[in-house]
Design an enzyme around this catalytic site. Structure first.
Site, PDB file in Angstrom:
ATOM      1  N   ASN A 133     -21.248   9.776 -76.478  1.00  0.00           N
ATOM      2  CA  ASN A 133     -21.876  10.916 -77.270  1.00  0.00           C
ATOM      3  C   ASN A 133     -22.634  10.456 -78.553  1.00  0.00           C
ATOM      4  O   ASN A 133     -22.458   9.575 -79.228  1.00  0.00           O
ATOM      5  CB  ASN A 133     -20.518  11.836 -77.596  1.00  0.00           C
ATOM      6  CG  ASN A 133     -19.746  12.482 -76.542  1.00  0.00           C
ATOM      7  OD1 ASN A 133     -20.114  12.478 -75.406  1.00  0.00           O
ATOM      8  ND2 ASN A 133     -18.224  12.586 -76.769  1.00  0.00           N
ATOM      9  N   VAL A 134     -23.588  11.501 -78.982  1.00  0.00           N
ATOM     10  CA  VAL A 134     -24.423  11.069 -79.721  1.00  0.00           C
ATOM     11  C   VAL A 134     -24.139  11.948 -80.937  1.00  0.00           C
ATOM     12  O   VAL A 134     -25.147  11.776 -81.892  1.00  0.00           O
ATOM     13  CB  VAL A 134     -26.038  11.164 -79.269  1.00  0.00           C
ATOM     14  CG1 VAL A 134     -26.240  10.089 -78.237  1.00  0.00           C
ATOM     15  CG2 VAL A 134     -26.560  12.388 -78.818  1.00  0.00           C
ATOM     16  N   ASP A 135     -23.073  12.771 -80.874  1.00  0.00           N
ATOM     17  CA  ASP A 135     -22.882  13.748 -82.097  1.00  0.00           C
ATOM     18  C   ASP A 135     -22.490  13.179 -83.320  1.00  0.00           C
ATOM     19  O   ASP A 135     -22.117  14.089 -84.213  1.00  0.00           O
ATOM     20  CB  ASP A 135     -22.065  14.921 -81.307  1.00  0.00           C
ATOM     21  CG  ASP A 135     -20.683  14.615 -80.513  1.00  0.00           C
ATOM     22  OD1 ASP A 135     -20.208  13.474 -81.310  1.00  0.00           O
ATOM     23  OD2 ASP A 135     -20.390  14.902 -79.687  1.00  0.00           O
ATOM     24  N   HIS A 157     -24.804   5.141 -76.626  1.00  0.00           N
ATOM     25  CA  HIS A 157     -26.014   5.830 -76.390  1.00  0.00           C
ATOM     26  C   HIS A 157     -26.797   6.238 -77.848  1.00  0.00           C
ATOM     27  O   HIS A 157     -27.818   7.154 -77.886  1.00  0.00           O
ATOM     28  CB  HIS A 157     -26.056   6.742 -75.371  1.00  0.00           C
ATOM     29  CG  HIS A 157     -25.696   6.675 -74.026  1.00  0.00           C
ATOM     30  ND1 HIS A 157     -24.837   7.528 -73.285  1.00  0.00           N
ATOM     31  CD2 HIS A 157     -25.821   5.618 -73.686  1.00  0.00           C
ATOM     32  CE1 HIS A 157     -24.878   6.872 -72.224  1.00  0.00           C
ATOM     33  NE2 HIS A 157     -25.065   5.684 -72.146  1.00  0.00           N
ATOM     34  N   CYS A 165     -38.602   4.200 -86.595  1.00  0.00           N
ATOM     35  CA  CYS A 165     -39.940   3.886 -86.374  1.00  0.00           C
ATOM     36  C   CYS A 165     -39.976   2.714 -85.374  1.00  0.00           C
ATOM     37  O   CYS A 165     -38.964   2.165 -85.186  1.00  0.00           O
ATOM     38  CB  CYS A 165     -40.714   3.902 -87.680  1.00  0.00           C
ATOM     39  SG  CYS A 165     -40.635   2.333 -88.431  1.00  0.00           S
ATOM     40  N   LEU A 297     -11.158  16.448 -66.475  1.00  0.00           N
ATOM     41  CA  LEU A 297     -10.900  17.686 -65.727  1.00  0.00           C
ATOM     42  C   LEU A 297     -11.514  17.782 -64.329  1.00  0.00           C
ATOM     43  O   LEU A 297     -11.158  18.488 -63.414  1.00  0.00           O
ATOM     44  CB  LEU A 297     -11.316  18.827 -66.565  1.00  0.00           C
ATOM     45  CG  LEU A 297     -10.481  19.148 -67.720  1.00  0.00           C
ATOM     46  CD1 LEU A 297     -11.154  20.222 -68.512  1.00  0.00           C
ATOM     47  CD2 LEU A 297      -9.297  19.767 -67.054  1.00  0.00           C
ATOM     48  N   SER A 315      -7.831  16.922 -72.300  1.00  0.00           N
ATOM     49  CA  SER A 315      -7.356  15.848 -73.350  1.00  0.00           C
ATOM     50  C   SER A 315      -6.855  16.452 -74.544  1.00  0.00           C
ATOM     51  O   SER A 315      -5.950  15.675 -75.196  1.00  0.00           O
ATOM     52  CB  SER A 315      -8.375  15.076 -73.552  1.00  0.00           C
ATOM     53  OG  SER A 315      -9.544  15.772 -74.266  1.00  0.00           O
TER      54      SER A 315
HETATM   55 ZN   LIG Z   1     -41.341   2.013 -90.358  1.00  0.00          ZN
END
Ligand SMILES: [Zn+2]
Length: 352
Positions: A133-135, A157, A165, A297, A315
Site C-alpha cells: 500500500n502507498v497510503d 511500492h 525529481c 477474503l 482481518s
Molecule cells: Zn531536484
C-alpha cells in the site's frame, strides 16, 4: 478526454482463478490460529490493498478477484517522466487529478488491522512489515516518531506522501500540495468546492480522481525546489510510488528478500498477491520452508501452493483480538500501547 489514471503496481496483473477451499473458520478459530502463529515472535508480515479497505480506500479488485473499475487504464512510468511536451501534458493531467484526490487520502485513518499490527510491532511479535500500500497508514498507526519502529516498515511500492525529481531530490507531498494550490488557484477553488459540497469525484487508492470534461492545459506543475536552489529548472516531478512499467529499486527488492530470510515465518494479510513483487516473496518464504499463513477474503494467486495455509476471514476483528491476547500483560500496564491498539477506526468508502 482520457480515462482514469492509476499509479503503482509494476507488474502484469493476473486475475486469480476461483478454486473451492475449506469452509471459512469462525472468528474465534481464526484468532486461536493467528495467536499460535504469532506467539513465537520474529514474524514478518506482508499486507496489501485489503488491509486498507476498512479505512475507506478502495481495493483494486473485488472479492472475486476482478477489477472493480472496468475502465481501468494505467498510467505508464515512461509517459510520466518523458521530458517533452507530451510528457508535460501527462504530468499536468496526473498532478491535476492527484491534487483533487490527495486531501481525501490525507484524511484517511488507520483501521483496526493497522492498529493491531502496530501493537504487534511494538511487542516484537511482528519483526518487520512489508506493505504494497502507498497510503502510509501503517506508519500512522504506530502513533510515535520512533525511527526504529518506522524503519521496520518497508513500502514495497513506495508512498504517496513524498514526491521526487529525476535527481532524486525529495519533497514532502504536503509541501508540494501547497505549491500546487498556489500555482493553480482555480483548481484550489474546485478542490474546496468538492469538499464543501460533498460532491466528490471517485477517489482511487492511489489518490487520484476521475474528472470528466475537464481540460488540464492550464495546470501548472511546480518545478523541483531543490534543483531551483542549484540554479536548474527541473519540471519532471513524480510521486514516490512505483508506476506501471517502472521497476522496484534493487535496494527495496533486496531488502524485501532480507525481511523474508530474517523472519521465522510469514503472515500475509489482505492481498490477492496478483503483483509479482509480492507473490515472489510468498514463494521465497515457502522455498525456505518458512510457515506461511495467508488471511484474505477472496481468491489469491497463491491458492493451491503446497504448504501455504489460508484462512478466508476479515482481518480486522481477528487481528485486534489476537493482538489483545498476545500483548495482554503489557497492555495492562502500558496506557500508550492500549492507545495504539484502540487507535484504529473503521471508515466506509462513502465517508472518505
Ligand atoms: Zn531536484
Amino acid at each position: 478526454m482520457s480515462r482514469l489514471m492509476r499509479i503503482s503496481i509494476p507488474t502484469i496483473r493476473v486475475v486469480p482463478q476461483i478454486t473451492p477451499g475449506p469452509p471459512p473458520p469462525t472468528v474465534a478459530e481464526a484468532v486461536e490460529r493467528v495467536v499460535a502463529f504469532l506467539a513465537p515472535g520474529n514474524v514478518a508480515v506482508l499486507t496489501g490493498a485489503g488491509v486498507s479497505t476498512d479505512s475507506g480506500i478502495r481495493a483494486y479488485r473485488g472479492v472475486e478477484g476482478r477489477y472493480l473499475n472496468p475502465n481501468f487504464k494505467p498510467m505508464f512510468y515512461n509517459d510520466l517522466i518523458e521530458d517533452s511536451p507530451r510528457g508535460h501534458s501527462f504530468r499536468q493531467r496526473y498532478w491535476a487529478r492527484s491534487f483533487i484526490g490527495y486531501p481525501r487520502i490525507l484524511a484517511t485513518r488507520p483501521n483496526p488491522t493497522h492498529a493491531a499490527l502496530a501493537t504487534l510491532m511494538r511487542t516484537s511479535h511482528v519483526s518487520q512489515l512489508i506493505t504494497q500500500n502507498v497510503d502510509g497508514l501503517h506508519h500512522d498507526a504506530l502513533r510515535t516518531k520512533d525511527p526504529e519502529l518506522h524503519s521496520r516498515i518497508l513500502e514495497l511500492h513506495g508512498t504517496l506522501h513524498k514526491v521526487h525529481c529525476r535527481a532524486h531530490h525529495t519533497v514532502l507531498r504536503d509541501e508540494y500540495q501547497m505549491q500546487l494550490a498556489l500555482l493553480n488557484p482555480y483548481w484550489a477553488e474546485l478542490e474546496e468546492s468538492f469538499r464543501r459540497t460533498g460532491n466528490k469525484p471517485r477517489t482511487n487508492p492511489d489518490g487520484d480522481v476521475e474528472l470528466e470534461g475537464v481540460s488540464f492545459d492550464d495546470f501548472e506543475v511546480p518545478a523541483c525546489p531543490e534543483c531551483q536552489r542549484e540554479g536548474k529548472v527541473e519540471m519532471v516531478m513524480k510521486p514516490e510510488v512505483v508506476f506501471f512499467g517502472e521497476t522496484i529499486s534493487q535496494q527495496v527488492k533486496d531488502r524485501s528478500y532480507e525481511v523474508i530470510e530474517q523472519a521465522d515465518r510469514l503472515l500475509i494479510i489482505g492481498t490477492t498477491l496478483a503483483t509479482y513483487s509480492a507473490f515472489r516473496l510468498a514463494k521465497h518464504a515457502l522455498e525456505l520452508s518458512r510457515p506461511v499463513l495467508l488471511l484474505n477474503l477472496g481468491p489469491t494467486r497463491a491458492d493451491g501452493l503446497p504448504q501455504l495455509e489460508k484462512m478466508v476471514v476479515s482481518s480486522g476483528p481477528v487481528l485486534q483480538e489476537a493482538a489483545r491476547q498476545l500483548a495482554s500483560s503489557r497492555l495492562s500496564e502500558d496506557a500508550n500501547l492500549r492507545e495504539v491498539l484502540e487507535g484504529g477506526i473503521v471508515t466506509s468508502i462513502e465517508d472518505v
